[in-house]
Design an enzyme around this catalytic site. Structure first.
Site, PDB file in Angstrom:
ATOM      1  N   HIS A 131     -32.986  32.455  31.621  1.00 32.99           N
ATOM      2  CA  HIS A 131     -33.429  32.884  30.292  1.00 32.99           C
ATOM      3  C   HIS A 131     -32.676  32.033  29.270  1.00 32.99           C
ATOM      4  O   HIS A 131     -31.559  31.573  29.544  1.00 32.99           O
ATOM      5  CB  HIS A 131     -33.062  34.364  30.138  1.00 32.99           C
ATOM      6  CG  HIS A 131     -33.552  35.016  28.895  1.00 32.99           C
ATOM      7  ND1 HIS A 131     -32.848  34.986  27.723  1.00 32.99           N
ATOM      8  CD2 HIS A 131     -34.675  35.731  28.636  1.00 32.99           C
ATOM      9  CE1 HIS A 131     -33.505  35.661  26.792  1.00 32.99           C
ATOM     10  NE2 HIS A 131     -34.631  36.120  27.330  1.00 32.99           N
ATOM     11  N   ASP A 208     -26.125  36.535  35.297  1.00 31.48           N
ATOM     12  CA  ASP A 208     -26.991  37.217  34.345  1.00 31.48           C
ATOM     13  C   ASP A 208     -27.760  38.285  35.124  1.00 31.48           C
ATOM     14  O   ASP A 208     -28.702  37.977  35.854  1.00 31.48           O
ATOM     15  CB  ASP A 208     -27.947  36.200  33.703  1.00 31.48           C
ATOM     16  CG  ASP A 208     -28.945  36.877  32.779  1.00 31.48           C
ATOM     17  OD1 ASP A 208     -28.905  38.119  32.674  1.00 31.48           O
ATOM     18  OD2 ASP A 208     -29.767  36.163  32.181  1.00 31.48           O
ATOM     19  N   GLN A 211     -32.033  41.325  34.574  1.00 31.80           N
ATOM     20  CA  GLN A 211     -33.222  41.778  35.307  1.00 31.80           C
ATOM     21  C   GLN A 211     -32.887  42.441  36.634  1.00 31.80           C
ATOM     22  O   GLN A 211     -33.750  43.105  37.209  1.00 31.80           O
ATOM     23  CB  GLN A 211     -34.184  40.593  35.564  1.00 31.80           C
ATOM     24  CG  GLN A 211     -34.797  39.993  34.315  1.00 31.80           C
ATOM     25  CD  GLN A 211     -35.728  40.953  33.558  1.00 31.80           C
ATOM     26  OE1 GLN A 211     -36.183  41.968  34.100  1.00 31.80           O
ATOM     27  NE2 GLN A 211     -36.014  40.649  32.308  1.00 31.80           N
ATOM     28  N   LYS A 234     -32.999  47.485  29.160  1.00 33.87           N
ATOM     29  CA  LYS A 234     -33.874  47.204  30.298  1.00 33.87           C
ATOM     30  C   LYS A 234     -33.622  48.193  31.427  1.00 33.87           C
ATOM     31  O   LYS A 234     -34.168  48.081  32.513  1.00 33.87           O
ATOM     32  CB  LYS A 234     -33.652  45.774  30.804  1.00 33.87           C
ATOM     33  CG  LYS A 234     -34.106  44.698  29.802  1.00 33.87           C
ATOM     34  CD  LYS A 234     -33.985  43.330  30.408  1.00 33.87           C
ATOM     35  CE  LYS A 234     -33.937  42.216  29.381  1.00 33.87           C
ATOM     36  NZ  LYS A 234     -35.177  42.010  28.657  1.00 33.87           N
TER      37      LYS A 234
END
Ligand code: 7TS
Length: 417
Positions: A131, A208, A211, A234
């Site tokens: 991202h 990261d 997600q 999220k």
């Protein structure tokens, strides 16, 4: 307050949906089918009630006063850090710094670690599927510190080119930043293997997990990473709250990123000393209610069970991959099998712009994202500019996948004319 869900053996999405007030509304007269979970998830009543309860009964600033409200708010805010620490298997809750989101978490690493430790000619290695929030901060450092940024490539199915690890991660590499799971392709990366390679050359590792943390169990001690970045929104929590996990030795050796109130110990007209972890990195009045509500979101996910969540999404993914086979003229990106893959489906309908696809789906009450998903280097590598993307979570059902596929068939007819 709504009752907490029972700890379940298997996730039942129909039951889960009842906790989410948003599913009571309709979109263009149709029941809402929400498939934009990689952008942000919906919030359960428990999280919404927590915010209301905080402002109605507990509202005060933290770490600043001896009165009851401030004491209660401070305890609840600290407790939320402890819940996060347990959720990700951190050794100590002091390794958990609350931030606004994963983007801010990665910027803390760039500013607080990178500015202090990087020297000209050092290298940072990331992957082409990052991202933008794990690319652009390094470009800032590239300019300021004269370092270089290198990219691990993907193959055409969207798996990382692990054969490049040894040539890209060298003694010049000072930080390796990897997304645990791709927000475009759904690929779950073998982060352990990459961390091991990074450790061989003494590089710092940043995962990261924006997600992955909402969908798969994470244990930072098993992973052995130095930093891990997550967004609360999220994973059912409010917007404006996220966290950075940092190994204690790393955080202790770093200077603060922001300076001001709460992050200090003492200040004179000459100098300041810094507060203990994690407050050293949480300058100013934090998002107190949102932080406490992040703890409630974690309770909710823990009650469902991360393994149950993953299994539920695996079933949905397998179902969706089969269903997409029914569609002609659809290009689906990412790994072709459900192995090491999240239920994130990026696709294009031949000859139809993804924004038109998303607009048509919206007219049928189905929310998907279209665009470059803040991953333009990956899009360019795979030879496209935009895709439509359906991403699933705990409340999605096979019926909703059927509805998506039928709506796509209608979109094909409509736009092909
Ligand atoms: N990292 C990954 C892998 C992401 O998918 C995102 C957001 C971020 C970092 C940044 O998160 P933020 O909360 O700081 O903005 N991804 C998306 C997406 O796929 N659609 O909208 C936001």
């Amino acid at each position: 307050m709504a009752a907490k869900p029972e700890v379940c053996k298997e996730l039942n999405p129909t039951q889960v949906r009842k906790d989410f007030p948003i599913f009571e509304r309709t979109i263009h007269g149709k029941p809402l089918i929400y498939l934009d979970n990689a952008a942000t998830t919906q919030r359960p009543r428990q999280v919404i009630d927590c915010l209301k309860n905080f402002y109605e009964h507990m509202n005060a600033n933290v770490h600043r006063a001896v009165h009851t409200l401030s004491y209660e708010a401070s305890c609840a805010y600290e407790e939320a850090h402890k819940k996060v620490a347990k959720f990700i298997g951190a050794k100590s809750w002091r390794e958990v710094v609350f931030t606004r989101n994963a983007t801010e978490s990665m910027n803390v690493v760039a500013y607080a670690w990178g500015l202090q430790h990087l020297q000209p000619d050092d290298e940072i290695v990331v992957t082409i599927m990052e991202h933008h929030s794990d690319i652009v901060p390094w470009f800032m450092l590239r300019k300021m510190k004269n370092i270089s940024v290198k990219f691990i490539d993907v193959d055409d199915q969207g798996h990382l080119r692990l054969d490049q690890l040894k040539t890209l991660i060298t003694l010049k590499t000072k930080l390796v930043g990897i997304t645990h799971a791709s927000n475009v392709l759904g690929t779950i990366n073998p982060v352990e293997e990459i961390i091991a390679q990074a450790k061989k050359v003494g590089a710092v590792t940043l995962i990261d997990a924006a997600q992955s943390a909402p969908h798969i169990p994470i244990d930072v001690q098993k992973l052995g990473c130095d930093f891990l970045a997550v967004s609360g929104h999220k994973m059912l929590a409010p917007t404006g709250i996220g966290f950075l996990y940092g190994r204690k030795e790393m955080l202790e050796a770093m200077n603060p990123f922001l300076h001001g109130g709460d992050m200090i110990n003492t200040v004179t007209t000459e100098s300041a000393t810094f507060n203990e972890l994690p407050w050293k990195f949480e300058a100013g009045t934090p998002s107190i209610a949102d932080g406490i509500a992040l703890g409630v979101a974690i309770d909710y996910l823990t009650n469902l069970g991360l393994e149950n969540i993953y299994q539920h999404e695996q079933k949905l993914l397998e179902y969706a991959l089969d269903k997409f086979e029914e569609l002609d003229g659809v290009q689906l990106y990412g790994p072709h099998s459900a192995v090491n893959r999240l239920a994130v489906l990026s696709f294009n309908l031949e000859g139809v712009h993804p924004h038109d696809v998303a607009s048509h789906l919206d007219s049928e009450g189905i929310a998907v994202r279209s665009g470059h998903h803040c991953a333009q280097p990956l899009m360019h590598r795979l030879g496209m500019d935009n895709t439509a993307r359906a991403s699933c979570y705990i409340y999605n059902t096979e019926d909703e996948i059927d509805a998506l596929v039928e709506a796509l068939k209608r979109a094909q007819k409509l736009f092909r004319r």
